[in-house]
Design an enzyme around this catalytic site. Structure first.
Site, PDB file in Angstrom:
ATOM      1  N   LEU A  65       0.841  -1.197   0.000  1.00 22.48           N
ATOM      2  CA  LEU A  65       0.000   0.000   0.000  1.00 22.48           C
ATOM      3  C   LEU A  65       0.883   1.257   0.000  1.00 22.48           C
ATOM      4  N   GLU A 109       3.704   4.031  -0.441  1.00 23.32           N
ATOM      5  CA  GLU A 109       4.622   4.407  -1.521  1.00 23.32           C
ATOM      6  C   GLU A 109       5.647   5.399  -0.983  1.00 23.32           C
ATOM      7  N   HIS A 123       3.757   8.524  -0.382  1.00 22.13           N
ATOM      8  CA  HIS A 123       2.389   8.412   0.161  1.00 22.13           C
ATOM      9  C   HIS A 123       2.346   7.327   1.219  1.00 22.13           C
ATOM     10  N   ASN A 161      -7.849  -2.785   9.297  1.00 26.69           N
ATOM     11  CA  ASN A 161      -8.609  -3.021  10.538  1.00 26.69           C
ATOM     12  C   ASN A 161      -8.216  -4.360  11.157  1.00 26.69           C
ATOM     13  N   GLU A 218       1.039   0.591  10.050  1.00 23.56           N
ATOM     14  CA  GLU A 218      -0.408   0.370  10.250  1.00 23.56           C
ATOM     15  C   GLU A 218      -1.103   1.629  10.755  1.00 23.56           C
TER      16      GLU A 218
HETATM   17  P1  TGC Z   1     -11.317   8.719   3.982  1.00 23.45           P
HETATM   18  O1  TGC Z   1     -11.908   9.696   3.013  1.00 23.45           O
HETATM   19  O2  TGC Z   1     -11.484   8.943   5.438  1.00 23.45           O
HETATM   20  O3  TGC Z   1     -11.837   7.244   3.638  1.00 23.45           O
HETATM   21  C1  TGC Z   1     -11.844   6.721   2.326  1.00 23.45           C
HETATM   22  C2  TGC Z   1     -12.804   5.556   2.303  1.00 23.45           C
HETATM   23  O4  TGC Z   1     -12.316   4.522   3.178  1.00 23.45           O
HETATM   24  C3  TGC Z   1     -13.282   4.279   4.231  1.00 23.45           C
HETATM   25  N1  TGC Z   1     -12.514   4.033   5.459  1.00 23.45           N
HETATM   26  C4  TGC Z   1     -12.381   2.805   5.963  1.00 23.45           C
HETATM   27  N2  TGC Z   1     -12.895   1.615   5.585  1.00 23.45           N
HETATM   28  C5  TGC Z   1     -12.561   0.539   6.318  1.00 23.45           C
HETATM   29  N3  TGC Z   1     -11.748   0.617   7.393  1.00 23.45           N
HETATM   30  C6  TGC Z   1     -11.208   1.779   7.813  1.00 23.45           C
HETATM   31  N4  TGC Z   1     -10.391   1.818   8.867  1.00 23.45           N
HETATM   32  C7  TGC Z   1     -11.523   2.951   7.083  1.00 23.45           C
HETATM   33  N5  TGC Z   1     -11.158   4.267   7.185  1.00 23.45           N
HETATM   34  C8  TGC Z   1     -11.785   4.903   6.194  1.00 23.45           C
HETATM   35  C9  TGC Z   1     -14.126   5.533   4.304  1.00 23.45           C
HETATM   36  O5  TGC Z   1     -15.383   5.262   4.848  1.00 23.45           O
HETATM   37  C10 TGC Z   1     -14.199   5.910   2.833  1.00 23.45           C
HETATM   38  O6  TGC Z   1     -15.122   5.025   2.211  1.00 23.45           O
HETATM   39  P2  TGC Z   1     -15.999   5.511   0.961  1.00 23.45           P
HETATM   40  O7  TGC Z   1     -16.982   4.418   0.749  1.00 23.45           O
HETATM   41  O8  TGC Z   1     -16.611   6.811   1.385  1.00 23.45           O
HETATM   42  O9  TGC Z   1     -15.050   5.663  -0.175  1.00 23.45           O
HETATM   43  O10 TGC Z   1      -9.783   8.577   3.601  1.00 23.45           O
HETATM   44  P3  TGC Z   1      -8.577   9.597   3.760  1.00 23.45           P
HETATM   45  O11 TGC Z   1      -7.874   9.649   2.456  1.00 23.45           O
HETATM   46  O12 TGC Z   1      -9.057  10.895   4.357  1.00 23.45           O
HETATM   47  O13 TGC Z   1      -7.609   8.844   4.790  1.00 23.45           O
HETATM   48  C11 TGC Z   1      -7.994   8.538   6.084  1.00 23.45           C
HETATM   49  C12 TGC Z   1      -6.806   7.999   6.906  1.00 23.45           C
HETATM   50  C13 TGC Z   1      -5.725   9.033   7.061  1.00 23.45           C
HETATM   51  C14 TGC Z   1      -7.347   7.645   8.287  1.00 23.45           C
HETATM   52  C15 TGC Z   1      -6.256   6.736   6.245  1.00 23.45           C
HETATM   53  O14 TGC Z   1      -5.723   6.985   5.007  1.00 23.45           O
HETATM   54  C16 TGC Z   1      -5.217   6.030   7.077  1.00 23.45           C
HETATM   55  O15 TGC Z   1      -5.585   5.169   7.895  1.00 23.45           O
HETATM   56  N6  TGC Z   1      -3.878   6.283   6.892  1.00 23.45           N
HETATM   57  C17 TGC Z   1      -2.838   5.506   7.512  1.00 23.45           C
HETATM   58  C18 TGC Z   1      -2.202   4.610   6.460  1.00 23.45           C
HETATM   59  C19 TGC Z   1      -1.808   3.275   7.017  1.00 23.45           C
HETATM   60  O16 TGC Z   1      -2.227   2.836   8.061  1.00 23.45           O
HETATM   61  N7  TGC Z   1      -0.957   2.574   6.265  1.00 23.45           N
HETATM   62  C20 TGC Z   1      -0.594   1.259   6.632  1.00 23.45           C
HETATM   63  C21 TGC Z   1       0.105   0.564   5.485  1.00 23.45           C
HETATM   64  S1  TGC Z   1       0.217  -1.196   5.686  1.00 23.45           S
HETATM   65  C22 TGC Z   1       1.303  -1.422   6.917  1.00 23.45           C
HETATM   66  O17 TGC Z   1       1.784  -0.563   7.549  1.00 23.45           O
HETATM   67  C23 TGC Z   1       1.618  -2.847   7.178  1.00 23.45           C
HETATM   68  S2  TGC Z   1       2.768  -3.108   8.433  1.00 23.45           S
HETATM   69  C24 TGC Z   1       2.483  -4.748   8.603  1.00 23.45           C
HETATM   70  C25 TGC Z   1       3.353  -5.426   9.548  1.00 23.45           C
HETATM   71  O18 TGC Z   1       4.552  -5.606   9.274  1.00 23.45           O
HETATM   72  O19 TGC Z   1       2.813  -5.897  10.600  1.00 23.45           O
HETATM   73  P1  FAD Z   2       4.530  10.028   6.815  1.00 15.38           P
HETATM   74  O1  FAD Z   2       3.189   9.699   6.338  1.00 15.38           O
HETATM   75  O2  FAD Z   2       5.455  10.789   5.917  1.00 15.38           O
HETATM   76  O3  FAD Z   2       4.485  10.666   8.237  1.00 15.38           O
HETATM   77  C1  FAD Z   2       5.581  11.368   8.831  1.00 15.38           C
HETATM   78  C2  FAD Z   2       5.062  12.036  10.118  1.00 15.38           C
HETATM   79  O4  FAD Z   2       4.030  12.981   9.789  1.00 15.38           O
HETATM   80  C3  FAD Z   2       4.437  11.013  11.082  1.00 15.38           C
HETATM   81  O5  FAD Z   2       4.775  11.345  12.400  1.00 15.38           O
HETATM   82  C4  FAD Z   2       2.934  11.198  10.867  1.00 15.38           C
HETATM   83  O6  FAD Z   2       2.176  10.889  12.018  1.00 15.38           O
HETATM   84  C5  FAD Z   2       2.880  12.710  10.563  1.00 15.38           C
HETATM   85  N1  FAD Z   2       1.665  13.059   9.789  1.00 15.38           N
HETATM   86  C6  FAD Z   2       1.311  12.632   8.544  1.00 15.38           C
HETATM   87  N2  FAD Z   2       0.132  13.147   8.182  1.00 15.38           N
HETATM   88  C7  FAD Z   2      -0.300  13.915   9.220  1.00 15.38           C
HETATM   89  C8  FAD Z   2      -1.471  14.679   9.491  1.00 15.38           C
HETATM   90  N3  FAD Z   2      -2.472  14.752   8.606  1.00 15.38           N
HETATM   91  N4  FAD Z   2      -1.569  15.334  10.671  1.00 15.38           N
HETATM   92  C9  FAD Z   2      -0.569  15.218  11.596  1.00 15.38           C
HETATM   93  N5  FAD Z   2       0.560  14.518  11.422  1.00 15.38           N
HETATM   94  C10 FAD Z   2       0.693  13.857  10.248  1.00 15.38           C
HETATM   95  N6  FAD Z   2       3.399  -0.387   4.436  1.00 15.38           N
HETATM   96  C11 FAD Z   2       2.758  -1.282   3.630  1.00 15.38           C
HETATM   97  O7  FAD Z   2       1.980  -0.904   2.762  1.00 15.38           O
HETATM   98  N7  FAD Z   2       2.981  -2.620   3.779  1.00 15.38           N
HETATM   99  C12 FAD Z   2       3.824  -3.126   4.712  1.00 15.38           C
HETATM  100  O8  FAD Z   2       3.991  -4.345   4.831  1.00 15.38           O
HETATM  101  C13 FAD Z   2       4.536  -2.198   5.549  1.00 15.38           C
HETATM  102  N8  FAD Z   2       5.452  -2.652   6.461  1.00 15.38           N
HETATM  103  C14 FAD Z   2       6.224  -1.752   7.136  1.00 15.38           C
HETATM  104  C15 FAD Z   2       7.303  -2.210   7.900  1.00 15.38           C
HETATM  105  C16 FAD Z   2       8.126  -1.300   8.553  1.00 15.38           C
HETATM  106  C17 FAD Z   2       9.305  -1.799   9.331  1.00 15.38           C
HETATM  107  C18 FAD Z   2       7.847   0.090   8.494  1.00 15.38           C
HETATM  108  C19 FAD Z   2       8.708   1.090   9.223  1.00 15.38           C
HETATM  109  C20 FAD Z   2       6.777   0.540   7.734  1.00 15.38           C
HETATM  110  C21 FAD Z   2       5.970  -0.362   7.025  1.00 15.38           C
HETATM  111  N9  FAD Z   2       4.941   0.085   6.182  1.00 15.38           N
HETATM  112  C22 FAD Z   2       4.279  -0.812   5.379  1.00 15.38           C
HETATM  113  C23 FAD Z   2       4.747   1.511   5.963  1.00 15.38           C
HETATM  114  C24 FAD Z   2       4.010   2.218   7.086  1.00 15.38           C
HETATM  115  O9  FAD Z   2       2.652   1.909   7.085  1.00 15.38           O
HETATM  116  C25 FAD Z   2       4.271   3.724   6.926  1.00 15.38           C
HETATM  117  O10 FAD Z   2       5.619   3.956   7.289  1.00 15.38           O
HETATM  118  C26 FAD Z   2       3.329   4.570   7.772  1.00 15.38           C
HETATM  119  O11 FAD Z   2       1.996   4.450   7.324  1.00 15.38           O
HETATM  120  C27 FAD Z   2       3.744   6.044   7.800  1.00 15.38           C
HETATM  121  O12 FAD Z   2       4.025   6.520   6.531  1.00 15.38           O
HETATM  122  P2  FAD Z   2       5.398   7.324   6.249  1.00 15.38           P
HETATM  123  O13 FAD Z   2       6.516   6.492   6.774  1.00 15.38           O
HETATM  124  O14 FAD Z   2       5.413   7.696   4.830  1.00 15.38           O
HETATM  125  O15 FAD Z   2       5.319   8.607   7.153  1.00 15.38           O
END
Ligand code: TGC
Ligand code: FAD
Length: 393
Positions: free
Chosen positions: A139, A141, A144, A249, A372
């Protein structure tokens, strides 16, 4: 390290009484496996910055891959308390090993099960459950992370294929994964999900080196250079950010339980050390300042245990909201980081060595607090939920 793993989980409020015999059996099996297979080797793998691949079979055997996926597709068909307990026991061993299980179960098997076609489910799920195939989730980038909706990775239609271009960064399991669940924008700008398989021309997974955190987990990039994806590999119906966020989630729920496992291991190590280590003629656990640390640790662990237990009950009934999951993920990781930092201090100089698991947990948790959804992103999710006002943009 070959030191014996003496871990005992704290249960100050007798929460075991809220678990079924099956839950306790699952926990005992996972704990025994972690003590036997993970604890003796994890420090060496973390020091070498290497993922212990030989643990994959054992993770599959204890049911860590897709525990809630129905047995018909190779999963264990368990409830969400069982899933949480498994993640807790595994992360008690190491957050990196739990990462591998989270990604496989919540971010690869869950979307295939929830969004995939019957053919995709039959082809991939049983092999993923048994660990014969390993997956990753793309997910994030380079530009992003917190804002995945801005992604630029894209697909364009070309006959019975889509052509995929772009790059994903920070992807757990990428360097060795057999397949990747990838999110990309189609020509109309809608986010679509698909299964990209190793060996497809133009697909590569360079490893990310020099991490100080999650050193026993393999992290890499996903690079797509005109990769031709058969249409049969696309998830047919899910469109938009809710696709990948729905998977998050699941994984965030597992982390809420998992990070507490790391916290409990740090507390357990600090408590035991404080009763053995003597300074000024008595155990350091006899000094008020050290007791304050231990008392606060067990208080925070107990509060967090109650929170995730209740969340598990709600999730098993299909009633947990994504905002409740965000609160628990954020809280558990914060509690765990605080406890790891205090436990490290309590161990004095020994706390910085690999003789004890504490500094490894502390460094791992710096990733867990970021991936996450970062600590601040989850706070904003709670803020938006209680006020109704979006403070992200
Ligand atoms: P927003 O406009 O709020 O929502 C877009 C659409 O998504 C729906 N939605 C959700 N649906 C299911 N579960 C959720 N938690 C949802 N949150 C929002 C929402 O209802 C809407 O649906 P629709 O039908 O209207 O289109 O979206 P936004 O662009 O304003 O972003 C909201 C925000 C910032 C909370 C979201 O982008 C976010 O959670 N950002 C954090 C990104 C993140 O967590 N990345 C993780 C990458 S994966 C990873 O890190 C794996 S690590 C794994 C490991 O090693 O364990
Ligand atoms: P940024 O989004 O650039 O954030 C930098 C800082 O700005 C943070 O403190 C953040 O909280 C803050 N910030 C950003 N937006 C706002 C706002 N609106 N208001 C206030 N503060 C803000 N991703 C995957 O897709 N798949 C994976 O398997 C995966 N595994 C990972 C494993 C590791 C070890 C790590 C470190 C990351 C992994 N990730 C993965 C990516 C991870 O989900 C992202 O690093 C994370 O979502 C944050 O994105 P970023 O690093 O680009 O930080």
């Amino acid at each position: 390290m070959s030191k014996k793993d003496l871990y005992e989980s704290p249960d100050y409020y007798l929460l075991d009484e809220l678990l079924s015999e099956e839950h306790k059996l699952i926990r005992a099996t996972a704990r025994e496996w972690v003590k036997r297979e993970v604890s003796p080797v994890i420090e060496e793998y973390a020091q070498r910055s290497e993922f212990p691949k030989h643990l994959i079979g054992g993770l599959a055997e204890i049911g860590a891959f897709g525990p809630t996926i129905p047995a018909a597709y190779g999963g264990a068909g368990l409830d969400y308390l069982a899933y949480g307990i498994l993640m807790q026991e595994i992360e008690r061993g190491d957050s990196g090993i739990r990462s591998t299980a989270s990604v496989q179960g919540s971010l690869v098997m869950y979307p295939i099960y929830t969004y995939g076609t019957e053919e995709q489910k039959k082809r991939f799920l049983p092999q993923l459950a048994s660990g014969k195939l390993m997956g990753c989730f793309g997910l994030t980038e380079p530009d992003h992370g917190s804002n995945p909706g801005g992604m630029v990775t894209n697909i364009r239609e070309d006959g019975d294929h889509f052509v995929l271009n772009g790059a994903k960064m920070w992807i757990s399991n990428a360097p060795f994964a057999d397949l990747a669940v990838v999110w990309a924008k189609d020509e109309s700008g809608k986010i679509r999900g698909m299964i990209v398989e190793r060996g497809m021309e133009g697909f590569s997974t360079p490893e990310t080196h020099h991490k100080w955190s999650l050193r026993a987990s393999a992290t890499g990039e996903l690079v797509f250079d005109n990769v031709r994806i058969p249409k049969a590999n696309l998830f047919p119906d899910i469109r938009g950010l809710k696709g990948p966020l729905g998977c998050l989630n699941q994984a965030r729920y597992g982390i809420a339980w998992g990070a507490l496992g790391a916290a409990m291991d740090c507390y357990d190590a600090a408590l035991r050390y404080s009763l053995q280590r003597e300074q000024f003629g008595k155990p350091i656990g006899g000094f008020q300042l050290q007791q304050k640390k231990l008392a606060e640790m067990i208080t925070e662990i107990t509060k967090a245990q109650l929170l995730v237990w209740r969340l598990g009950v709600l999730k098993s009934k299909g009633r947990a909201t994504s905002e409740q999951i965000s609160m628990a993920k954020r809280n558990s990781v914060e509690v765990a980081l605080d406890i790891a930092r205090n436990a490290r201090q309590m161990l004095g100089g020994m706390g910085i060595t690999g003789e004890y698991p504490v500094m490894r947990h502390m460094m791992n948790l710096e990733s867990v607090v970021t991936y996450e959804g970062t600590h601040d992103i989850h706070l904003l999710i709670t803020g938006m939920d209680v006020t109704g006002i979006n403070a992200f943009k």
